[in-house]
Design an enzyme around this catalytic site. Structure first.
Site, PDB file in Angstrom:
ATOM      1  N   GLU A 174      12.477   5.121  53.741  1.00 56.36           N
ATOM      2  CA  GLU A 174      13.601   6.041  53.929  1.00 56.36           C
ATOM      3  C   GLU A 174      14.710   5.680  52.931  1.00 56.36           C
ATOM      4  OE1 GLU A 174      15.329   6.222  57.851  1.00 56.36           O
ATOM      5  OE2 GLU A 174      16.615   7.866  57.277  1.00 56.36           O
TER       6      GLU A 174
ATOM      7  N   GLY B 111      19.872  -2.833  58.032  1.00 53.84           N
ATOM      8  CA  GLY B 111      19.587  -3.593  59.250  1.00 53.84           C
ATOM      9  C   GLY B 111      18.123  -3.554  59.672  1.00 53.84           C
ATOM     10  N   ALA B 112      17.569  -2.352  59.732  1.00 58.30           N
ATOM     11  CA  ALA B 112      16.203  -2.221  60.224  1.00 58.30           C
ATOM     12  C   ALA B 112      15.723  -0.806  59.941  1.00 58.30           C
ATOM     13  CB  ALA B 112      16.144  -2.487  61.723  1.00 58.30           C
TER      14      ALA B 112
ATOM     15  N   GLU C  41      16.332   1.334  66.914  1.00 55.68           N
ATOM     16  CA  GLU C  41      15.087   1.660  66.199  1.00 55.68           C
ATOM     17  C   GLU C  41      14.033   2.173  67.177  1.00 55.68           C
ATOM     18  OE1 GLU C  41      15.660   1.807  63.188  1.00 55.68           O
ATOM     19  OE2 GLU C  41      17.396   0.472  63.142  1.00 55.68           O
TER      20      GLU C  41
HETATM   21  N1  B3K Z   1      16.922   4.905  59.355  1.00 54.70           N
HETATM   22  C1  B3K Z   1      17.215   3.605  58.824  1.00 54.70           C
HETATM   23  C2  B3K Z   1      18.170   3.624  57.679  1.00 54.70           C
HETATM   24  C3  B3K Z   1      17.536   3.904  56.392  1.00 54.70           C
HETATM   25  C4  B3K Z   1      18.523   3.711  55.259  1.00 54.70           C
HETATM   26  C5  B3K Z   1      17.936   4.135  53.974  1.00 54.70           C
HETATM   27  N2  B3K Z   1      18.818   3.914  52.857  1.00 54.70           N
HETATM   28  C6  B3K Z   1      17.727   2.678  59.867  1.00 54.70           C
HETATM   29  C7  B3K Z   1      18.340   3.317  61.047  1.00 54.70           C
HETATM   30  O1  B3K Z   1      19.336   3.990  60.977  1.00 54.70           O
HETATM   31  O2  B3K Z   1      17.801   3.177  62.099  1.00 54.70           O
HETATM   32 ZN    ZN Z   2      19.002   4.986  62.797  1.00 53.54          ZN
END
Ligand code: B3K
Ligand code: ZN
Length: 880
Positions: free
Chosen positions: A127, A267-268, A304
């Site tokens: 992502e 972070g994750a 998550e």
């Molecule tokens: N969806 C990911 C974040 C991705 C960041 C990409 N640059 C983590 C989160 O928000 O859960």
């Molecule tokens: Zn998220």
């Protein structure tokens, strides 16, 4: 790397994909000098696309193309065009299979996007647009496919091979290699793809879902971290249960995996069935993680996990809809954290972040709506506005609908859109359809940027017993947006009588049973509300629970604020009244002579907080934190940071001197009795003790110093050890500070997560973090330019928290930051673009500062081959 001037991408240009991908078959051959990726896609024309015989366009980035075959026949170079960032095949059948082989170099991937290596293991981050760094693909979230993934690697170096879904096959190959095949039955966008290969230990647990299915829970970490998994695993099980109970969401696959990696840009990541975490956001033990880290880990694991429904099962149509999954999921994780701990404290923490950082973003050059209309680099839009303001927007819907109708709305949303890629508008429509409420004006929250300002005035008509409240809303201009329309704002309030009791809020004189708290709905520029049967002039408690992400202007007197601090039944507003009082006192001192008087009522209010043990100690621990420098800057018109810093320190020192004996008594009272626990009461105890310690060391108190040294050596947990270290680092006891830092490093040098905290406590300190100290930290053997956590803990902490040193009037802090951004721009543009943030706020500061901040931005702008990430931030910041 960028080859041309960055382009702006517009929401209004959205077109459905011309081709869909039903299945993706991947085979990874992983080697030390690179990886070969074999991909076979089952592609067909999208029946919803209007285009007639469009070319097939696949995205790619930094790929070496080895071969292309269509329906099994190899294509020659004249059959396709490899434009580097796109592979184009002009004529393709309605339905076909495309096989592409690419070669990539994970070992040289410092951007940490796509497939890369971290501490000897392979891992991925796709992502938003990382999958195109792995193979050619229509890299957009509205193309959802079923993935099958075979991973081949050396068996000894990479015994663990993971991808999304269920493991369906495994075996041995020649030359000491082995393979494993994974199949994910749920169609997903490629940004949710993940792969991990490494020498990892496995921690197992199980969870039985509400329908009685047993889910296999697994964590994979490096062997040295094997003892740091329990908290995350427990958090995961709590999250799974909570999502069933509160949202009716059951987990779908048979396995859920979490992997910890050291080098990670954020972070994750919520990859389907295989969440990948930054080590610092998942690993914890009492000895190495603070209370804050424990809470953060619980929240991120939950976040998550919750994405499995809000993000994965129902995903985003395009990246302009990012808040569809992020805003909603942050709202869900904040509800979860509130349920697991103290709701008032959680609300205070969220609002603190929102009011300092998100409001600053919303008032700066990068301001954008929760649903942006354009971007250059999507990575720059993982912002506080998308996440935190987005969550506030969902919270307001929850407030307007009430919990039952909101749940009906979320049920409808999940049921209606399961397996689809949708928009924020679809989310709001589901809420409307389930509740029967009209949210058309409310949608402006997604479209208009900027923080609304509510100006409140009141009058009391004693003869009539009527209290009149007038609320005017204005929304400031933001880049590209002027003359905004009034938004639909839920405004919760209460009124307190002179005895401190809540008054019934009668909006009509004949209303019999009236509540003591109401949510008023503001929809116009100006509203006046009348409250009847009010016996004497009340004190208003405005915007309770922070019911909307807005600023409130009201001419509070200090008496009123003290009254609210003592009597408001809304804990959040008690805290807020204390903050407003402290802000007022500090603001009056800015730029005034050193002997200017400090309101004794502030001291008495704080004395009560410290000594009255009947008060909610978790709330007290928060109320004792003075407003941060960052918040004071946010409130200033033209900030002079060293002056703000001095004024705040003077108030702290004054409080510490006046309350010295009470602080020592408070410290003694809060001694730990039982074993270490992460409960609101225990967290509050440690927080109070460490606040008392910090204050005592502010005034060079020798007893405080002795307490700190003892606590540092005897602590059985990182919160207390770090509390003592921080107090010493921020004190004038230079020899103790050095000794404490050296001892701490010797004890924890082998633990990267603790070394990060050690870097950060120095870089954030005005005593230990002057620029020359920061340069030494960058030269420290434990510092690593390839590791985002280390970069954040030194450079990020300096520029984001050590504000007086960063805003040195000689401009050295700004030049330093510009140099580091330029250095990082080549290796990791995402991290470089994040680090620019403090400079983008240049308009907030007094002219002597802002002109030098602008020069620093220009210095970055002029770097050769600037990445698209940094280009966008710097150019937008300098514009206008
Ligand atoms: N969806 C990911 C974040 C991705 C960041 C990409 N640059 C983590 C989160 O928000 O859960
Ligand atoms: Zn998220």
């Amino acid at each position: 790397m960028r080859t041309s001037q960055p382009q702006t991408i517009y929401l209004s240009d959205y077109k459905v994909p011309a081709y869909l991908v039903d299945t993706v078959d991947l085979r990874f051959e992983l080697f030390e000098d690179g990886a070969r990726v074999h991909s076979t896609l089952a592609i067909r024309r999208n029946p919803d696309s209007q285009e007639s015989a469009p070319p097939l366009e696949l995205d790619g980035d930094s790929l070496v193309l080895e071969s292309v075959a269509l329906d099994g026949t190899a294509l020659s170079e004249s059959d396709y065009e490899n434009r580097g960032e796109q592979l184009v095949i002009r004529s393709v059948p309605e339905r076909f299979s495309l096989s592409v082989v690419t070669w990539i170099e994970p070992q040289n991937n410092t951007r940490l996007e796509g497939l890369y290596k971290s501490s000897g293991m392979f891992c991925t981050q796709c992502e938003a647009e990382g999958f195109r760094c792995i193979t050619f693909f229509p890299d957009r979230p509205d193309v959802m496919a079923r993935f099958r993934t075979r991973i081949e690697a050396d068996q000894k170096a990479y015994p663990v091979l993971l991808s999304n879904g269920n493991d369906v096959d495994r075996g041995e190959l020649d030359d000491g290699r082995h393979f494993m095949t994974w199949e994910d039955p749920f169609p997903k966008p490629c940004y949710l793809f993940a792969l991990v290969a490494g020498d990892l230990v496995e921690k197992r647990d199980t969870f039985t879902t509400c329908s009685g299915r047993d889910i296999d829970l697994r964590m994979y970490v490096e062997p040295r971290n094997a003892e740091k998994c329990d908290h995350a695993m427990d958090s995961l099980k709590r999250s799974m249960r909570w999502d069933e109970e509160v949202y009716g969401r059951e987990y779908d696959l048979d396995i859920f995996m979490i992997v910890a990696v050291d080098d990670f840009n954020m972070g994750a990541m919520e990859n389907k069935g295989l969440n990948i975490f930054n080590s610092s956001c998942v690993l914890a033990s009492q000895e190495t993680a603070t209370d804050m880290a424990f809470q953060r880990i619980e929240a991120i694991v939950a976040h998550e996990y919750f994405h499995n429904w809000s993000g994965n099962r129902v995903t985003c149509r395009d990246w302009f809809q990012l808040s569809l999954k992020e805003g909603f999921t942050v709202f869900r994780d904040s509800q979860f954290s509130a349920d697991m701990g103290s709701p008032t404290v959680k609300r205070i923490e969220d609002v603190t972040l929102l009011r300092t950082a998100q409001f600053a973003e919303d008032g700066g050059p990068m301001a954008h709506p929760v649903r942006p209309a354009s971007y250059m680099e999507i990575s720059n839009f993982y912002t506080l506005t998308i996440y935190e303001k987005g969550a506030e927007v969902v919270r307001m819907i929850h407030t307007l609908l009430g919990p039952e109708l909101f749940r009906k709305g979320s049920d409808l949303y999940f049921q209606r859109h399961d397996g689809q890629a949708v928009t924020t508008d679809d989310f709001v429509r589901a809420m409307e359809d389930a509740s029967g409420r009209d949210l058309s004006q409310f949608r402006l929250w997604y479209e208009q940027a900027g923080t609304p300002m509510l100006t409140v005035s009141d009058e009391f008509d004693e003869g009539q017993g009527v209290y009149r409240l007038t609320i005017e809303q204005t929304i400031p201009d933001t880049p590209g947006q002027t003359n905004k329309k009034p938004q639909h704002i839920p405004f919760a309030l209460g009124l307190l009588g002179s005895d401190g009791q809540p008054l019934p809020l009668r909006l009509a004189s004949d209303e019999a049973e009236a509540p003591t708290e109401r949510v008023l709905e503001l929809t116009e520029g100006v509203h006046t509300f009348e409250f009847h049967d009010i016996p004497s002039e009340p004190v208003p408690s405005l915007l309770r629970h922070f019911s909307a992400p807005v600023r409130v202007r009201y001419p509070w007197t200090r008496e009123q604020l003290l009254f609210l601090m003592n009597h408001d039944p809304d804990g959040f507003n008690r805290w807020d009244a204390g903050q407003r009082l402290a802000v007022d006192v500090i603001q009056r001192l800015i730029g005034s002579p050193d002997d200017a008087a400090i309101d004794p009522r502030l001291v008495e209010a704080y004395r009560k907080l410290i000594t009255d043990t009947d008060l909610d100690q978790a709330l007290v621990a928060k109320m004792l934190q003075l407003p941060s420098e960052a918040y004071l800057i946010e409130l200033a018109e033209s900030a002079d940071v060293p002056a703000i810093h001095r004024a705040r320190e003077r108030v702290l020192e004054h409080l510490a001197e006046a309350l010295r004996d009470d602080l020592v008594a408070c410290y003694q009272r809060q001694q730990e009795t039982g074993p270490y626990e992460v409960t609101p009461a225990a967290i509050a105890r440690r927080s109070l003790r460490n606040t008392a310690l910090g204050w005592l060391l502010m005034i060079n108190d020798d007893e405080g110093r002795a307490l700190a040294v003892r606590q540092l050596n005897e602590a059985d947990n990182m919160t207390d050890r770090m509390g003592a270290l921080r107090a010493l680092v921020n004190s004038d006891y230079e020899a103790d500070r050095r000794q404490a830092l050296d001892d701490f490093y010797d004890r924890f040098r082998d633990d990267p997560q603790v070394v990060e905290q050690w870097f950060s406590v120095q870089a954030a300190s005005d005593r230990a973090g002057q620029l020359s100290d920061i340069e030494q930290l960058l030269a420290h053997p434990a510092f690593d330019w390839k590791n985002p956590n280390k970069i954040r803990s030194v450079i990020g902490s300096f520029a984001g928290q050590n504000l007086a040193a960063f805003h040195n009037p000689d401009g050295s802090g700004y030049r330093f930051l510009a140099d580091q951004v330029c250095r990082l721009d080549d290796s990791n543009p995402q991290i470089a673009a994040r680090l620019v943030t403090p400079l983008t706020r240049w308009r907030k500061f007094a002219p002597a500062y802002s002109s030098q901040m602008q020069s620093a931005l220009e210095r970055i702008r002029d770097k050769d081959g600037l990445s698209r990430d940094v280009y966008e931030v710097v150019h937008k910041s300098l514009a206008g």
